[in-house]
Design a protein around this motif. Structure first.
Motif, short mmCIF file in Angstrom:
data_model
loop_
_atom_site.label_atom_id
_atom_site.label_comp_id
_atom_site.label_asym_id
_atom_site.label_seq_id
_atom_site.Cartn_x
_atom_site.Cartn_y
_atom_site.Cartn_z
N ASP A 144 -2.68 -2.47 -8.95
CA ASP A 144 -1.43 -3.12 -9.35
C ASP A 144 -1.67 -4.56 -9.79
OD1 ASP A 144 0.10 -0.87 -8.86
OD2 ASP A 144 0.53 -1.44 -6.78
N ALA A 159 -4.56 -1.46 -3.72
CA ALA A 159 -3.58 -2.43 -4.22
C ALA A 159 -4.13 -3.26 -5.37
CB ALA A 159 -3.13 -3.35 -3.08
N ASP A 172 -9.49 -1.29 -1.41
CA ASP A 172 -8.05 -1.50 -1.33
C ASP A 172 -7.41 -1.10 -2.66
OD1 ASP A 172 -5.46 -2.34 -0.98
OD2 ASP A 172 -5.94 -4.49 -0.83
#
Length: 350
Positions: A168, A165, A163
């Motif tokens: 971030d 993400a 992932d």
């Protein structure tokens, strides 16, 4: 089929998670018994796995013995009540003892040759001991070897998709050079008397001076000067971070193999070793093992050499590894079905 599983370590949660999910989908009755250690409960909760906590983490060698006796008592009592067909664990004596006393087929998984005390009170009582092919010891007829690693139960491409993400979450840019530094507590029974990385603060300072982002995950206390590097990440997202990192450097053999399976090179600094680590290093060149007393300049040189190697090289080496190995969670399910059927046929014919 009724399956009893015991969990004593965070890595065991990862290993059994896809297996439990598949058993649930098959309609099998699964019961998980866990001992509190580090992030075991957090992981079980994150994966929404139902479990009973039957012992807390010991705080001393004396409490370790008492904790083990209490844990074993509860496992045997739960097995007597549940009457499982199969009992599964990683290197756990209680599950083997429960199978002997209560019935059911016990399968113990292991990849840790140096856990000699634990192995000596487990293997004689287990019905089967399941090991990677490269496990260096011959355990006789009850040993079942397979072409894989524990880590391929949950990090095989069939089971894991990274992932992005996660970048971030830790403030990491895709173009950053990132090194994960993994430090362990050295409190496990098979770790006592051994050691790993030294001069952590200097290492972080030198890497940061070269523009490297250092991300630390540690079971032990950190020097105040590097506390800013500690990763604040949900426990079940660490494998995503390993996938996107450029290097994993640390004292955890499990995480060194996880890193290799994900195509991220690793350096394992420890006085311990294992057959699986030797294979990852020499056959696939995805891990470098260094002793704790290696020269500091030697360690820096290895780090720089790995960071300078192209992504294409690591991807090719990972592909070679995956081509040779199996989806271990699928293998465990097939093995469980076969052994349960064989055991049932035997009981019916008696």
């Amino acid at each position: 089929m009724k399956v009893l599983i015991t969990i004593q370590h965070p890595a065991h949660v990862h290993f059994f998670r896809p297996i439990v999910e598949k058993l649930d989908r098959n309609g099998d009755d699964v019961r998980i018994l866990a001992r509190g250690k580090d992030i075991v409960e957090d992981l079980l909760d994150s994966y929404e796995l139902d479990y009973d906590l039957v012992a807390k983490k010991p705080t001393s060698m004396v409490s370790l013995l008492l904790n083990q006796l209490k844990y074993e008592y509860h496992i045997i009592q739960q097995a007597r009540t549940f009457s499982p067909d199969l009992l599964l664990a990683i290197g756990e004596p209680s599950i083997a003892h429960a199978g002997t006393l209560v019935g059911g087929t016990s399968i113990v998984f292991t990849d840790t040759e140096h856990a000699t005390l634990q192995n000596s009170i487990t293997f004689p009582f287990a019905d089967y001991v399941c090991t990677p092919e490269t496990y260096t010891e011959d355990l006789g007829e009850k040993q079942l070897r397979y072409p894989g690693f524990h880590e391929l139960s949950y990090l095989h491409p069939n089971e894991f998709s990274p992932d992005p993400a996660v970048l971030d979450k830790v403030g990491l840019d895709p173009d950053d050079t990132a090194v994960i530094l993994r430090l362990v507590s050295w409190e496990a029974v098979h770790d006592i008397g051994n050691k790993g990385l030294d001069r952590v603060a200097k290492l972080v300072t030198d890497l940061e001076a070269q523009g490297v982002r250092v991300l630390i995950t540690s079971e032990a206390d950190l020097p105040s000067s590097v506390e800013h590097c500690r990763v604040n990440l949900p426990v079940h997202k660490m494998h995503d971070l390993i996938y996107y990192a450029d290097l994993l450097l640390g004292e955890s053999g499990t995480m060194a193999i996880e890193s290799a399976v994900l195509g991220t090179p690793s350096i394992f600094v420890s006085s311990l070793s294992a057959g699986v680590l030797d294979e990852v290093e020499h056959e696939y060149q995805l891990c470098s093992q260094l002793p704790p007393d290696c020269a500091y300049d030697e360690l820096l040189g290895v780090i720089e050499g790995l960071l300078d190697t192209s992504d294409d090289t690591w991807n090719a080496r990972r592909k070679a590894l995956l081509d040779d190995k199996i989806d271990v969670s699928e293998h465990v399910l097939e093995l469980a079905d076969k052994l349960n059927s064989d055991s049932r046929d035997f009981r019916l014919n008696v």
